[in-house]
Design an enzyme around this catalytic site. Sequence first.
Site, PDB file in Angstrom:
ATOM      1  N   GLU A  45      12.658  26.986 -28.516  1.00  0.00           N
ATOM      2  CA  GLU A  45      12.696  25.531 -28.685  1.00  0.00           C
ATOM      3  C   GLU A  45      11.279  24.947 -28.616  1.00  0.00           C
ATOM      4  O   GLU A  45      10.478  25.320 -27.753  1.00  0.00           O
ATOM      5  CB  GLU A  45      13.569  24.923 -27.591  1.00  0.00           C
ATOM      6  CG  GLU A  45      13.661  23.415 -27.598  1.00  0.00           C
ATOM      7  CD  GLU A  45      14.512  22.871 -26.460  1.00  0.00           C
ATOM      8  OE1 GLU A  45      14.849  21.679 -26.503  1.00  0.00           O
ATOM      9  OE2 GLU A  45      14.840  23.637 -25.540  1.00  0.00           O
ATOM     10  N   LYS A 114      18.591  18.477 -32.455  1.00  0.00           N
ATOM     11  CA  LYS A 114      19.293  18.624 -31.182  1.00  0.00           C
ATOM     12  C   LYS A 114      20.114  17.365 -30.920  1.00  0.00           C
ATOM     13  O   LYS A 114      19.597  16.242 -31.004  1.00  0.00           O
ATOM     14  CB  LYS A 114      18.270  18.844 -30.068  1.00  0.00           C
ATOM     15  CG  LYS A 114      18.844  19.184 -28.709  1.00  0.00           C
ATOM     16  CD  LYS A 114      17.707  19.516 -27.750  1.00  0.00           C
ATOM     17  CE  LYS A 114      18.181  19.918 -26.379  1.00  0.00           C
ATOM     18  NZ  LYS A 114      17.053  20.291 -25.486  1.00  0.00           N
ATOM     19  N   CYS A 151      19.241  24.699 -27.538  1.00  0.00           N
ATOM     20  CA  CYS A 151      19.300  24.608 -26.076  1.00  0.00           C
ATOM     21  C   CYS A 151      20.563  23.924 -25.566  1.00  0.00           C
ATOM     22  O   CYS A 151      21.635  24.526 -25.540  1.00  0.00           O
ATOM     23  CB  CYS A 151      18.039  23.926 -25.547  1.00  0.00           C
ATOM     24  SG  CYS A 151      17.730  24.269 -23.789  1.00  0.00           S
ATOM     25  N   GLY A 295      -5.299  33.927   8.532  1.00  0.00           N
ATOM     26  CA  GLY A 295      -4.712  34.965   9.360  1.00  0.00           C
ATOM     27  C   GLY A 295      -3.220  34.805   9.513  1.00  0.00           C
ATOM     28  O   GLY A 295      -2.565  35.612  10.177  1.00  0.00           O
ATOM     29  N   ASN A 375      -5.654  16.943  13.220  1.00  0.00           N
ATOM     30  CA  ASN A 375      -5.782  16.667  11.788  1.00  0.00           C
ATOM     31  C   ASN A 375      -7.239  16.668  11.330  1.00  0.00           C
ATOM     32  O   ASN A 375      -7.531  17.022  10.181  1.00  0.00           O
ATOM     33  CB  ASN A 375      -5.128  15.336  11.449  1.00  0.00           C
ATOM     34  CG  ASN A 375      -3.610  15.411  11.482  1.00  0.00           C
ATOM     35  OD1 ASN A 375      -3.031  16.501  11.402  1.00  0.00           O
ATOM     36  ND2 ASN A 375      -2.956  14.267  11.608  1.00  0.00           N
TER      37      ASN A 375
END
Length: 553
Positions: A45, A114, A151, A295, A375
């Site tokens: 498509e 379509k 589709c 880590g 933060n």
Amino acid sequence: MTDTLSIAICQIAPHVGDIDGNVQRILKARAEAAEKGADLAVFCELVVSGYPPEDLVQKPSYQRHCMEAVERLAKETGDGGPAIIVGSPWKEGDALYNAGFLLAGGKIAARRDKVRLPNYGVFDEPRRFTPGAHYPDPTEFKGVKLGLMICEDMWLPGAGEHLAAEGAELFIVPHGSPFRKTALEERTMAARARVTSTDRPLIFVNQLAGQDEVLFEGAAFVMDSAGVVQYRAPQFDEMVAITRWKKDAAGWACVEGPEAKWVGGEEMIYRAVTLAVHDYVVKNRFKGVVIGLSGGVDSALTAAIAVDALGPDAVHCVMMPSRYTSQESLEDAEACAKALGVTYRSIGIEPGVEAFDNMLAPAFDNLPKDVTEENIQSRLRGVLLMALSNKFGDMVLTTGNKSEMSVGYATLYGDMNGGFNPLKDLYKLEVFALSRWRNAHHTPELKGPEGEVIPERIITKPPSAELREDQKDEDSLPPYDVLDPILEMLVEKEMGVRDIVAEGYDEKTVRRIEHLLYVAEYKRRQAPPGPKVASVNFGRDRRYPITNGWRDR
């Protein structure tokens, strides 16, 4: 009229916006189909424009370029080689159609529009396209009536049944069907509904590409008139495969085709996310990626995916320790980088933390430390990663998983800094499972080394952001084996609090998680994109308001 046909499934990777490049990809695949003896080559498509083109397709010059490309491709079929079926936007008057074309004999032999335009989940086609005025009629090729439907027209009753009633002998269905964990089963069920209601076989041809958050994994197939999948093209790989068809008194049947083995589970998800990272980085023309390697398991899996997608030379990892970073994390990050073969450096953030403490001391006026100082550490790391990205031209990959994105356990302008997030649609338990899978498996498509690439201790140790002394994720969140099922019920299944509690979960915990999910919406709106894996992802699928006073009482 012929009683044999050779139809090539052309599973290629178009690039949204690269119309001329897509034309060359189509012609290259057509040439391969010709070498294999194809009468007809079928593409996905909107292969000319790439899918989904979003609002780019509303630009008049873009529409003209697509239409000119179709006409150019049509002329190429005048060489006596295979005819082709392609998809492209097509403007007619004020209407813009999502169209499929049969190009044969040097001209546009047929066009089919379509009809059913999806408007759910990742799809928003009614915003851009006009539905076809009526169900498509059969398209004749070499005396054979082909049922060309695009589709969504396969997924719902109507078009297939109309085509069969009008004499279509077999269905050809170009698709732009996005990847999700349940896609293979859902596609085959939808195709089976059309096949069994019409007694016609079907060819399903899908796109193969990562496109922003949406991923298409190919996985074309041939289904016989009894609803059995006979032949399969591979997932995640380009290919041109011949299917050979014969007609007898019972109708058309496919007697030869590709016999790829489809994979599922962790391998399917891992390869999907790897393809998404590759296409996003390469198509956006970045030299490589830079990752903050902490880590922990999230950054380790992100690094492994990046290496498997791009190769170790394109992946650059940075450890950014603070006073709270454990010796284990230092050792594990370095061991992971060594196992993956990536470049690795360490840049401590303590000088920056001290500088910010001094700068903010007058304003904070001896107030007790809290999440603010945590933060600041995360945001310093974000600044360092973006500086490296700017200096060397590599894109920052972020490492937050879906569990964290759901409840806001992430820092804006800190660990959320970056261009793409491979783990965005993967819950923490899935991160663990994929890490174990990658350590135990390797496939030829993966560009990283074989063997254990994520040290076992990274997978087994308690997760921690390491932003304060002895911090663990479970200090702030329920255990992930509790959190993730609750989130899946809230996000993917849209279940109410009462129903989740009935499943055996603590009501206070469920209400707290629901609240965190809603109040974190503003963070998710500012998060980088990441590949859709689940049935419902944040952004494309789940579109909740930021300002939201509702709670399930």
